[in-house]
Design a protein around this motif. Structure first.
Motif, short mmCIF file in Angstrom:
data_model
loop_
_atom_site.label_atom_id
_atom_site.label_comp_id
_atom_site.label_asym_id
_atom_site.label_seq_id
_atom_site.Cartn_x
_atom_site.Cartn_y
_atom_site.Cartn_z
N ASN A 134 0.82 -1.21 0.00
CA ASN A 134 0.00 0.00 0.00
C ASN A 134 0.86 1.26 0.00
OD1 ASN A 134 -2.40 -1.40 -0.04
ND2 ASN A 134 -2.66 -1.38 2.19
N ILE A 135 1.94 1.25 0.78
CA ILE A 135 2.84 2.39 0.81
C ILE A 135 3.47 2.61 -0.57
CG2 ILE A 135 5.08 3.19 1.70
CD1 ILE A 135 4.27 1.93 4.39
N ALA A 136 3.87 1.49 -1.20
CA ALA A 136 4.49 1.58 -2.53
C ALA A 136 3.49 2.07 -3.57
CB ALA A 136 5.05 0.22 -2.93
N ASN A 137 2.29 1.52 -3.54
CA ASN A 137 1.29 1.86 -4.55
C ASN A 137 0.83 3.31 -4.45
OD1 ASN A 137 1.39 -0.75 -5.56
ND2 ASN A 137 -0.32 -1.45 -4.30
N GLU A 138 0.81 3.83 -3.23
CA GLU A 138 0.35 5.21 -3.02
C GLU A 138 1.50 6.22 -3.08
OE1 GLU A 138 -2.52 5.78 0.14
OE2 GLU A 138 -2.94 3.62 0.17
N HIS A 139 2.72 5.73 -3.30
CA HIS A 139 3.91 6.58 -3.44
C HIS A 139 4.04 7.55 -2.26
CE1 HIS A 139 4.47 5.02 -7.49
NE2 HIS A 139 3.19 5.27 -7.73
N LEU A 140 3.92 7.00 -1.07
CA LEU A 140 4.03 7.81 0.14
C LEU A 140 5.49 7.93 0.57
CD1 LEU A 140 1.01 6.30 2.11
CD2 LEU A 140 1.09 8.48 0.89
N PRO A 141 5.88 9.03 1.25
CA PRO A 141 7.27 9.22 1.69
C PRO A 141 7.59 8.40 2.95
CG PRO A 141 5.96 11.10 2.37
CD PRO A 141 5.04 10.22 1.56
N VAL A 142 7.48 7.09 2.80
CA VAL A 142 7.68 6.16 3.92
C VAL A 142 8.67 5.09 3.51
CG1 VAL A 142 6.59 4.54 5.52
CG2 VAL A 142 5.30 6.54 4.71
N ILE A 143 9.63 4.80 4.38
CA ILE A 143 10.59 3.72 4.16
C ILE A 143 10.43 2.71 5.28
CG2 ILE A 143 13.01 3.09 3.83
CD1 ILE A 143 12.10 5.07 1.77
N CYS A 144 10.38 1.44 4.92
CA CYS A 144 10.30 0.37 5.92
C CYS A 144 11.67 -0.31 6.01
CB CYS A 144 9.22 -0.64 5.53
SG CYS A 144 8.96 -1.95 6.74
N ILE A 145 12.16 -0.45 7.24
CA ILE A 145 13.45 -1.11 7.48
C ILE A 145 13.20 -2.36 8.32
CG2 ILE A 145 15.78 -0.91 8.45
CD1 ILE A 145 15.39 1.02 6.21
N MET A 146 13.70 -3.50 7.87
CA MET A 146 13.62 -4.73 8.64
C MET A 146 15.02 -5.20 9.00
SD MET A 146 10.64 -6.98 6.79
CE MET A 146 8.94 -6.42 6.74
N CYS A 147 15.26 -5.44 10.27
CA CYS A 147 16.55 -5.98 10.73
C CYS A 147 16.37 -7.43 11.16
CB CYS A 147 17.08 -5.17 11.92
SG CYS A 147 17.40 -3.44 11.58
N THR A 148 17.30 -8.28 10.77
CA THR A 148 17.18 -9.69 11.13
C THR A 148 18.54 -10.36 11.24
OG1 THR A 148 16.19 -11.83 10.51
CG2 THR A 148 16.89 -10.38 8.71
N ASN A 149 18.64 -11.31 12.18
CA ASN A 149 19.80 -12.20 12.25
C ASN A 149 19.55 -13.47 11.45
OD1 ASN A 149 20.77 -10.42 14.24
ND2 ASN A 149 19.76 -11.57 15.86
N ARG A 150 18.30 -13.64 10.99
CA ARG A 150 17.90 -14.90 10.34
C ARG A 150 17.26 -14.59 8.98
NH1 ARG A 150 13.58 -17.16 13.43
NH2 ARG A 150 14.08 -19.19 12.50
N LEU A 151 18.08 -14.19 8.05
CA LEU A 151 17.57 -13.83 6.73
C LEU A 151 16.83 -14.99 6.08
CD1 LEU A 151 17.41 -11.63 4.55
CD2 LEU A 151 19.57 -12.49 3.64
N ASN A 152 17.30 -16.20 6.31
CA ASN A 152 16.66 -17.38 5.70
C ASN A 152 15.26 -17.63 6.24
OD1 ASN A 152 18.94 -17.88 4.18
ND2 ASN A 152 19.81 -19.35 5.63
#
Length: 307
Positions: free
Chosen positions: A183-201
């Motif tokens: 929804n953020i991408a489709n509406e071209h909003l000035p929002v960035i989502c960051i995900m941090c993980t030790n378990r990429l898999n």
């Protein structure tokens, strides 16, 4: 909003600037991350660049503009993922001359397991940020403000739905997370989502595919450890030979296949060196070496170790 966000910070601020500047050994990641964030928040910068160099709007820039506003920070514990995620928006805000609000999503968003609760909490978190972002004024292609949604330990919320033992409620939560990003991408909003993980898999493949970029974090190598030690012990009369000994002691050894993490330096070694000397004596090389030898580096996350 305590059940949605652990913290909400306004950037730029001096604490974030200091924290960002103190993240040594991550220069390439920092530079790339800041540039990509600027372009996602202000895609009109690409138009200006294309017009300047090619006198036209090159079609290739659409691939950059249309990337999902999601970055994944992956790597071992103590390698600077969270510290960078909580501070990188400071230089972005200063360079773009806008305010950026950082929302750190709480793991309480997993809920208590009640039917529909996890989905409701995740959806509400995204809706809260979306409503703020929709109120932002855009002038000449530049928003008056930006927003960062940080999801630390993201594998707890975005665990792969391919796991057979995964609970239905967790699957529904991952679906809600994907919808929020889309929804953020489709509406071209000035929002960035960051995900941090030790378990990429462990991250759901559909979430991984939506990442505009994946930034990998590792323990400091020889040169990075040397830089950290030189920088911290700069006022002390320590020879290069002694520094190299410390670099070797904080790296891999016959007893272990891993060296110090960044947090082993900043949270354990450096504070202990100061506390050992304070208040009656100056810091000396012998004591530094003894403290290094007493510290057992943080073990790698088991999944990374076996991989």
């Amino acid at each position: 909003m305590h059940d949605l966000f652990e913290d909400i910070k306004e950037l730029p601020n001096s604490d974030a600037m200091t924290r960002y500047e103190n993240l040594v050994g991550l220069d390439d990641v920092k530079e790339k991350l800041v540039k990509e964030t600027e372009l996602l928040l202000v895609p009109s910068l690409l138009d200006k660049w294309s017009q300047k160099h090619y006198k036209t709007q090159s079609g290739i820039i659409d691939y950059v503009k249309n990337r999902p506003p999601l970055f994944i920070f992956a790597g071992d514990v103590g390698t600077g993922k969270t510290a960078l995620a909580e501070s990188f928006a400071d230089p972005v805000a200063r360079r773009l001359k806008i305010d950026i609000k950082l929302y750190s999503m709480s793991l309480n968003a997993r809920g208590t397991g009640a039917v529909g609760e996890m989905t409701r909490l995740i959806s509400t978190a995204f809706d809260t940020i979306k409503q703020e972002a929709k109120s932002v004024v855009v002038r000449n292609g530049k928003p008056s403000a930006g927003f960062i949604l940080l999801i630390d330990e993201a594998d707890a919320l975005a665990q792969s739905r391919e796991f057979a033992q995964m609970h239905h409620e967790d699957r529904a939560g991952v679906n809600a997370l994907i919808r929020g990003i889309d929804n953020i991408a489709n509406e071209h909003l000035p929002v960035i989502c960051i995900m941090c993980t030790n378990r990429l898999n462990a991250i759901d493949p559909a979430v991984y595919r939506r990442a505009g970029d994946v930034f990998y974090f590792s323990r400091p190598n020889h040169d990075q450890r040397l830089y950290m030690l030189e920088r911290s012990f700069k006022p002390l009369d320590i020879s290069n030979k002694e520094l190299i000994k410390m670099v070797d002691l904080t790296g891999e050894s016959e007893k272990r296949q891993y060296g110090f993490t960044y947090s082993d330096f900043t949270q354990r070694l450096f504070p202990n060196v100061v506390l050992d000397a304070f208040p009656s004596m100056p810091i000396n090389v012998e004591n530094i070496v003894q403290i290094i030898e007493r510290i057992e580096p943080t073990p790698p996350f088991q999944e990374l170790l076996s991989g």
